[in-house]
Design a protein around this motif. Structure first.
Motif, PDB file in Angstrom:
ATOM      1  N   VAL A 230       2.173  -1.940   6.891  1.00 47.26           N
ATOM      2  CA  VAL A 230       1.611  -0.672   6.386  1.00 47.26           C
ATOM      3  C   VAL A 230       1.047  -0.937   4.995  1.00 47.26           C
ATOM      4  N   GLY A 231      -0.211  -0.583   4.773  1.00 44.55           N
ATOM      5  CA  GLY A 231      -0.753  -0.726   3.407  1.00 44.55           C
ATOM      6  C   GLY A 231      -2.257  -0.859   3.393  1.00 44.55           C
ATOM      7  N   ARG A 232      -2.758  -1.021   2.199  1.00 46.20           N
ATOM      8  CA  ARG A 232      -4.206  -1.168   2.024  1.00 46.20           C
ATOM      9  C   ARG A 232      -4.668  -2.539   2.502  1.00 46.20           C
ATOM     10  N   PHE A 233      -5.986  -2.628   2.782  1.00 45.73           N
ATOM     11  CA  PHE A 233      -6.577  -3.938   3.078  1.00 45.73           C
ATOM     12  C   PHE A 233      -7.079  -4.510   1.764  1.00 45.73           C
ATOM     13  N   ASP A 234      -6.349  -5.470   1.263  1.00 46.88           N
ATOM     14  CA  ASP A 234      -6.672  -6.080  -0.020  1.00 46.88           C
ATOM     15  C   ASP A 234      -6.137  -7.502   0.117  1.00 46.88           C
ATOM     16  N   ILE A 261      -0.892  -2.818  12.735  1.00 47.83           N
ATOM     17  CA  ILE A 261      -1.387  -2.876  11.358  1.00 47.83           C
ATOM     18  C   ILE A 261      -1.938  -1.501  10.976  1.00 47.83           C
ATOM     19  N   ILE A 262      -1.281  -0.884   9.989  1.00 46.25           N
ATOM     20  CA  ILE A 262      -1.653   0.488   9.579  1.00 46.25           C
ATOM     21  C   ILE A 262      -2.329   0.467   8.207  1.00 46.25           C
ATOM     22  N   GLY A 263      -3.434   1.224   8.092  1.00 44.67           N
ATOM     23  CA  GLY A 263      -4.106   1.365   6.786  1.00 44.67           C
ATOM     24  C   GLY A 263      -5.588   1.038   6.916  1.00 44.67           C
ATOM     25  N   GLY A 264      -6.320   1.303   5.843  1.00 48.62           N
ATOM     26  CA  GLY A 264      -7.730   0.905   5.831  1.00 48.62           C
ATOM     27  C   GLY A 264      -8.688   2.059   5.929  1.00 48.62           C
ATOM     28  N   SER A 265      -9.873   1.865   5.330  1.00 51.72           N
ATOM     29  CA  SER A 265     -10.881   2.927   5.368  1.00 51.72           C
ATOM     30  C   SER A 265     -12.126   2.465   6.099  1.00 51.72           C
ATOM     31  N   SER A 266     -13.251   3.067   5.794  1.00 52.91           N
ATOM     32  CA  SER A 266     -14.454   2.823   6.588  1.00 52.91           C
ATOM     33  C   SER A 266     -15.167   1.526   6.182  1.00 52.91           C
ATOM     34  N   ASP A 267     -16.091   1.083   7.037  1.00 51.44           N
ATOM     35  CA  ASP A 267     -16.759  -0.214   6.861  1.00 51.44           C
ATOM     36  C   ASP A 267     -17.505  -0.354   5.542  1.00 51.44           C
ATOM     37  N   TYR A 306       7.332   3.754  11.417  1.00 52.20           N
ATOM     38  CA  TYR A 306       8.425   2.947  10.861  1.00 52.20           C
ATOM     39  C   TYR A 306       9.596   2.930  11.844  1.00 52.20           C
ATOM     40  N   THR A 307       9.973   4.124  12.313  1.00 58.62           N
ATOM     41  CA  THR A 307      11.153   4.236  13.179  1.00 58.62           C
ATOM     42  C   THR A 307      10.968   3.446  14.475  1.00 58.62           C
ATOM     43  N   ALA A 308       9.728   3.432  14.974  1.00 62.56           N
ATOM     44  CA  ALA A 308       9.469   2.732  16.241  1.00 62.56           C
ATOM     45  C   ALA A 308       9.520   1.213  16.074  1.00 62.56           C
ATOM     46  N   ALA A 309       9.369   0.727  14.827  1.00 64.43           N
ATOM     47  CA  ALA A 309       9.239  -0.724  14.606  1.00 64.43           C
ATOM     48  C   ALA A 309      10.591  -1.428  14.617  1.00 64.43           C
ATOM     49  N   ASP A 310      10.558  -2.730  14.933  1.00 63.21           N
ATOM     50  CA  ASP A 310      11.773  -3.552  14.844  1.00 63.21           C
ATOM     51  C   ASP A 310      11.872  -4.219  13.485  1.00 63.21           C
ATOM     52  N   VAL A 311      10.740  -4.481  12.884  1.00 63.87           N
ATOM     53  CA  VAL A 311      10.737  -5.109  11.567  1.00 63.87           C
ATOM     54  C   VAL A 311       9.437  -4.720  10.851  1.00 63.87           C
ATOM     55  N   CYS A 312       9.532  -4.535   9.535  1.00 61.34           N
ATOM     56  CA  CYS A 312       8.330  -4.238   8.735  1.00 61.34           C
ATOM     57  C   CYS A 312       8.089  -5.453   7.825  1.00 61.34           C
ATOM     58  N   VAL A 313       6.843  -5.887   7.742  1.00 63.23           N
ATOM     59  CA  VAL A 313       6.546  -7.106   6.986  1.00 63.23           C
ATOM     60  C   VAL A 313       5.663  -6.782   5.784  1.00 63.23           C
ATOM     61  N   ILE A 314       6.054  -7.303   4.614  1.00 64.88           N
ATOM     62  CA  ILE A 314       5.270  -7.073   3.386  1.00 64.88           C
ATOM     63  C   ILE A 314       4.941  -8.446   2.789  1.00 64.88           C
ATOM     64  N   PRO A 315       3.795  -9.009   3.184  1.00 67.84           N
ATOM     65  CA  PRO A 315       3.500 -10.405   2.823  1.00 67.84           C
ATOM     66  C   PRO A 315       2.692 -10.548   1.523  1.00 67.84           C
ATOM     67  N   SER A 316       2.845  -9.615   0.585  1.00 68.43           N
ATOM     68  CA  SER A 316       2.000  -9.579  -0.628  1.00 68.43           C
ATOM     69  C   SER A 316       2.115 -10.849  -1.472  1.00 68.43           C
ATOM     70  N   HIS A 317       1.003 -11.217  -2.116  1.00 70.51           N
ATOM     71  CA  HIS A 317       1.047 -12.312  -3.090  1.00 70.51           C
ATOM     72  C   HIS A 317       1.647 -11.806  -4.394  1.00 70.51           C
ATOM     73  N   TYR A 318       1.409 -10.532  -4.655  1.00 75.18           N
ATOM     74  CA  TYR A 318       1.899  -9.884  -5.869  1.00 75.18           C
ATOM     75  C   TYR A 318       2.203  -8.435  -5.509  1.00 75.18           C
ATOM     76  N   GLU A 319       3.349  -7.910  -5.901  1.00 67.60           N
ATOM     77  CA  GLU A 319       3.687  -6.517  -5.567  1.00 67.60           C
ATOM     78  C   GLU A 319       4.493  -5.908  -6.702  1.00 67.60           C
ATOM     79  N   PRO A 320       3.868  -5.080  -7.553  1.00 69.94           N
ATOM     80  CA  PRO A 320       4.579  -4.524  -8.702  1.00 69.94           C
ATOM     81  C   PRO A 320       5.851  -3.777  -8.296  1.00 69.94           C
ATOM     82  N   PHE A 321       5.781  -2.943  -7.266  1.00 72.06           N
ATOM     83  CA  PHE A 321       6.989  -2.269  -6.774  1.00 72.06           C
ATOM     84  C   PHE A 321       7.062  -2.367  -5.244  1.00 72.06           C
ATOM     85  N   GLY A 322       6.077  -1.748  -4.551  1.00 77.53           N
ATOM     86  CA  GLY A 322       6.075  -1.817  -3.092  1.00 77.53           C
ATOM     87  C   GLY A 322       6.792  -0.649  -2.435  1.00 77.53           C
TER      88      GLY A 322
END
Ligand code: UDP
Length: 431
Positions: A230-234, A261-267, A306-322
């Motif tokens: 879950v998050g922005r495409f960055d 994969i959840i998140g993201g806006s228009s092209d 979130y509830t439906a998932a078995d695991v949530c992954v946060i693979p950030s290179h940098y994450e001030p809080f998250g």
């Protein structure tokens, strides 16, 4: 509506509109933070005005969230999306618009809480002409962020200078984790007052509920193993690492694995490029049939994912809080995350999730595998994760700490007290 017996305060959030839809380009954790802090402060008795830059011509200037909490959109540059790295030149106009609004409304804010370095500059300009008290939250720290980037923005030096100045001249800086406090001291300045107050989450919305019901609502099968992002495409969010780890797992396992994969806006927005890049990698790896891109999902539906998932992954290179980490854990989902920034603070390794080195595809694959295929341990972690969030990161608990901090800063200004003997209130954080 401004009531006479309420103290008025301003939150400034230059680019992150608290009234905007989150999950789109540049709308993420800061928008959620300012909105929830503002609304909860109003419940605690403050009158809260939240100022942001007006980005769309058709957006209303004022959005009233509750009787004592509103978003005010100020003119600063063209009413269109401008990347935050190019916003600094419009900040003098932001200051002017803020002052005009104050005069028109007959308001005077004794305390301003700024968010992100651009707002810090605005706050320091306002401090020059009026006796306001200044509290600041960074949300992202240039000195740390630039360490994980190859290409550094031309605005970097200005940003680093302002991030140092605000630490040295604000009445107090709020670090959202002890890790951020450490970075501020070692990389920014040894001067200035810092208090650690974390970000929070809405524990009434993100909470333990039935996985079977969530899956039925979203039409996911009961035997699927669901891995969630879950998050922005960055690029700094590291989605590529997750996609490659997923492909590795898929090759090794005959199980019914699904990546959501959840998140993201228009092209036409810059994050559309990152989304296309990720989609291409998914296709190249032959993972298209096992991957779902949902686009942006609001906080009303997000708890089901979130509830439906078995695991949530946060693979950030940098994450001030998250924030995603605490939202997922609040819903009882164990997290596999990069061992960086605020994630080190929120996740308890082996108890509520796992921390692995950023960009390490194999380590992510192993971590996800461990959680997916040890159901007993995953169940135990699920309960511990929800408890961890309820005890440490509810918005109400977090905002009580901010409110007490404001009162302390304001009281000190009246007494002209130079001595900072502030003790964080002891509160029931699960309240
Ligand atoms: N988010 C959302 N819908 C989406 C994607 C993200 O509401 O489709 C929210 C997410 O729930 C979280 C915020 O955006 O509240 C992201 O905050 P985080 O601190 O994890 O990352 P940031 O965007 O600040 O880098």
């Amino acid at each position: 509506m401004l009531s006479l017996n309420r103290q008025a305060i301003a939150l400034i959030s230059d680019h992150a509109d608290p009234a905007a839809d989150v999950g789109l380009e540049e709308a993420g954790g800061q928008n959620v933070y300012v909105r929830h802090v503002g609304e909860t402060l109003a419940l605690l008795g403050w009158h809260v005005d939240m100022f942001t830059r007006k980005v769309h011509r058709d957006d209303p200037i004022i959005v009233q969230h509750s009787p004592h909490c509103r978003t005010i959109r100020l003119k600063a540059g063209a009413e269109t999306y401008i990347p935050r790295d190019r916003l600094f030149e419009y900040m003098p106009e932001f200051v002017d618009s803020f002052q005009v609004f104050q005069q028109q409304q007959g308001l005077n804010y004794p305390l301003i809480h700024t968010n992100y370095w651009l707002s810090a500059w605005v706050g320091m300009e306002l401090q020059k002409t009026s006796g306001i008290q200044l509290v600041h939250t960074y949300h992202s720290l240039g000195a740390v962020k630039y360490q994980s980037q190859v290409e550094i923005s031309p605005i970097a030096n200005t940003r680093l200078r302002i991030e140092r100045e605000i630490l040295e001249c604000a009445n107090c800086v709020v670090a959202t984790s002890p890790q951020e406090q450490e970075s501020l001291r070692s990389l920014v300045s040894t001067r200035g007052q810092i208090e650690v107050i974390p970000c929070g989450t809405d524990t009434n919305n993100f909470r333990l509920t039935s996985k079977a019901q969530a899956r039925a609502k979203l039409r996911f099968g009961n035997h699927e193993k669901i891995i969630l992002y879950v998050g922005r495409f960055d690029e700094r969010k590291g989605i590529e690492t997750l996609v490659r780890a997923f492909a590795l797992l898929k090759v090794q396992s005959s199980q019914n694995l699904k990546l959501v994969i959840i998140g993201g806006s228009s092209d036409h927005m810059p994050d559309g490029e990152e989304r296309k890049r990720i989609e291409n990698i998914v296709n190249e790896l032959g993972m298209r049939d096992f991957t779902v891109f949902t686009g942006r999902i609001g906080h009303d539906i997000l708890p089901f994912y979130y509830t439906a998932a078995d695991v949530c992954v946060i693979p950030s290179h940098y994450e001030p809080f998250g924030l995603v980490a605490i939202e997922a854990m609040a819903c009882g989902v164990p997290v596999v995350a990069s061992n960086v920034g605020g994630l080190k603070f929120t996740i308890i390794p082996e108890e509520t999730g796992l921390l692995v080195e950023p960009k390490d595809i194999k380590a992510f694959a192993n971590g996800i595998h461990r959680i997916l295929f040890d159901e007993l341990w995953a169940k135990k972690m699920s309960k511990q994760a929800a408890l961890n969030v309820n005890q440490r990161f509810s918005w109400s608990g977090v905002t009580i700490q901010l409110s007490e901090l404001y009162r302390h800063v304001l009281a000190r200004s009246i007494m002209h007290d130079q001595d900072w003997s502030y003790k964080m209130p002891s509160i029931n954080r699960s309240a």
